[in-house]
Design an enzyme around this catalytic site. Structure first.
Site, short mmCIF file in Angstrom:
data_model
loop_
_atom_site.label_atom_id
_atom_site.label_comp_id
_atom_site.label_asym_id
_atom_site.label_seq_id
_atom_site.Cartn_x
_atom_site.Cartn_y
_atom_site.Cartn_z
N HIS A 13 50.56 30.09 29.67
CA HIS A 13 49.91 30.77 30.51
C HIS A 13 48.86 30.06 31.71
O HIS A 13 48.42 28.94 31.64
CB HIS A 13 48.28 31.21 29.18
CG HIS A 13 47.69 32.22 30.64
ND1 HIS A 13 46.21 31.20 30.91
CD2 HIS A 13 47.16 33.41 31.03
CE1 HIS A 13 45.32 32.75 31.53
NE2 HIS A 13 46.01 33.54 31.18
N HIS A 55 45.51 32.06 40.58
CA HIS A 55 44.89 32.29 39.67
C HIS A 55 44.10 33.47 40.87
O HIS A 55 43.70 34.86 40.64
CB HIS A 55 44.17 32.11 38.73
CG HIS A 55 43.20 33.04 37.59
ND1 HIS A 55 42.01 33.25 38.24
CD2 HIS A 55 43.90 34.07 37.12
CE1 HIS A 55 41.98 34.16 37.33
NE2 HIS A 55 42.94 34.68 36.14
O1 G3P Z 1 48.03 37.68 32.79
C1 G3P Z 1 47.34 37.76 31.45
C2 G3P Z 1 47.06 37.09 31.35
O2 G3P Z 1 46.54 36.27 32.45
C3 G3P Z 1 44.63 38.02 32.82
O3 G3P Z 1 44.04 37.43 32.30
O4 G3P Z 1 43.07 36.75 33.88
O5 G3P Z 1 44.52 34.86 32.92
O6 G3P Z 1 45.05 36.43 34.90
P1 G3P Z 1 43.88 35.23 34.11
CA CA Z 2 47.47 35.71 34.69
#
Ligand code: G3P
Ligand code: CA
Length: 326
Positions: A13, A55
């Site tokens: 992530h 992000h």
């Molecule tokens: O894309 C999956 C997850 O990353 C969604 O949350 O806010 O971390 O992009 P975010």
């Molecule tokens: Ca994401």
């Protein structure tokens, strides 16, 4: 991929963001070395339409934009990536995420200094990962999220089309086994499938309806049988918030799970929940290993997004999933 067939996938992530500033190439290199199956890219556009790996649609939480361009905030005090050219973005230094008070969002992670890292374009990141795949003799996937497509449309930009153009340019537009596209907006996923006709697997992200996502989609409906029937018409899987699966613990200590995984898998949809953080455990969970056990072995998800890809990969090595081929 390097995982055995049907084994759950580990998605880094924002890279190995538990250890290095999110979405920097350093964080992606570390995740690659840690054995992640996929590396996540959140993507927004610059003023000149270049997909960059970031992000937020804003820059100030993860870069030094406020110091370098102090007079470029909008009236709301935010610095929007789409107001900056790619040449300007290249001058920024990326740092660990800060909260509204300017302090580190995760104080025990990488320090806010020393300002050695930058914001990559999607094209640069694909080249970087491809190079690592070559030198390390493995195949690592891309897991690209199109951020705030409706915001981009209001700004006159088509983020879905621009991302696909980069994938074509890099020869990744047909790699069904190596690229996922994800989005919180169902209309954008339908556009990708039906209008832009991408063959790549699509993942419908599911937010909490109270988060104010940039989409008119009803996330409560998407978690129902009828909602998942609809998703199966245009997507290959769902990316739910982990708390939409883990509902907490009962008085006797047993785990309460929703029926979301079963409902989705019955319809042929993969389930890749987010976000697994060793330093931010859900209420009632004693350890990261317990959290992984609940999702991988009790709920039976098909993969997960984690800031700590080393811990998830090691867990799967030590506790092979019963779907793993011998
Ligand atoms: O894309 C999956 C997850 O990353 C969604 O949350 O806010 O971390 O992009 P975010
Ligand atoms: Ca994401």
């Amino acid at each position: 991929m390097t995982t055995a067939a049907n084994s759950p996938i580990v998605i880094a992530h924002r890279g190995a963001s538990g250890y290095l500033p999110e979405h920097t190439l350093a964080a992606k290199a570390l995740a690659h070395a840690m054995g992640a199956d996929y590396l996540e890219q959140d993507v927004v556009l610059t003023r000149d339409g270049v997909p960059i790996v970031l992000h937020d649609i804003h820059l100030e939480s993860t870069t030094d934009v406020a110091a370098r361009f102090p007079d470029r905030a909008r009236q709301d005090g935010r610095y929007y990536a789409i107001d900056f050219s790619i040449a300007e973005i290249r001058t920024l230094r990326a740092h660990e995420r800060t909260g509204p008070d300017g302090n580190a969002a995760f104080p025990n992670r990488f320090p806010l200094g020393p300002g050695l890292l930058t914001v990559p374009t999607l094209a640069e990141e694909i080249d970087f990962i491809s190079g690592l795949d070559h030198s390390r003799g493995r195949k690592t996937g891309l897991y690209i999220e199109l951020k705030a497509p409706n915001f981009h449309l209001r700004e006159g930009q088509d983020i879905a089309r621009r991302v696909l153009e980069v994938l074509v340019e890099k020869g990744y537009d047909q790699r069904r086994d190596q690229v996922f596209l994800q989005c919180f907006d169902d209309a954008t996923l339908r556009y990708l499938r039906n209008t832009l006709q991408t063959p790549l697997p699509l993942i419908q992200l599911i937010a909490d309806s109270n988060w104010g996502e940039d989409s008119a989609v009803d996330y409560d409906f998407l978690q129902t049988a009828a909602g998942l029937d609809a998703v199966a018409g245009y997507a290959d899987g769902i990316g739910p918030w982990l708390m939409q699966i883990y509902r907490g613990k009962r008085a006797d200590g047993s785990v309460e799970l929703s029926d979301l995984v079963a409902l989705a898998q019955e319809r042929g949809l993969q389930v890749h929940p987010y976000t697994f953080r060793a330093d931010q455990l859900p209420e009632g969970i004693e350890s990261f290993e317990e959290l992984l056990d609940i999702f991988l072995h009790q709920a039976g998800v098909d993969g997960l997004f984690t800031d700590f890809p080393d811990l998830a990969s090691n867990y799967l090595l030590q506790h092979p999933d019963n779907r793993t081929s011998p």
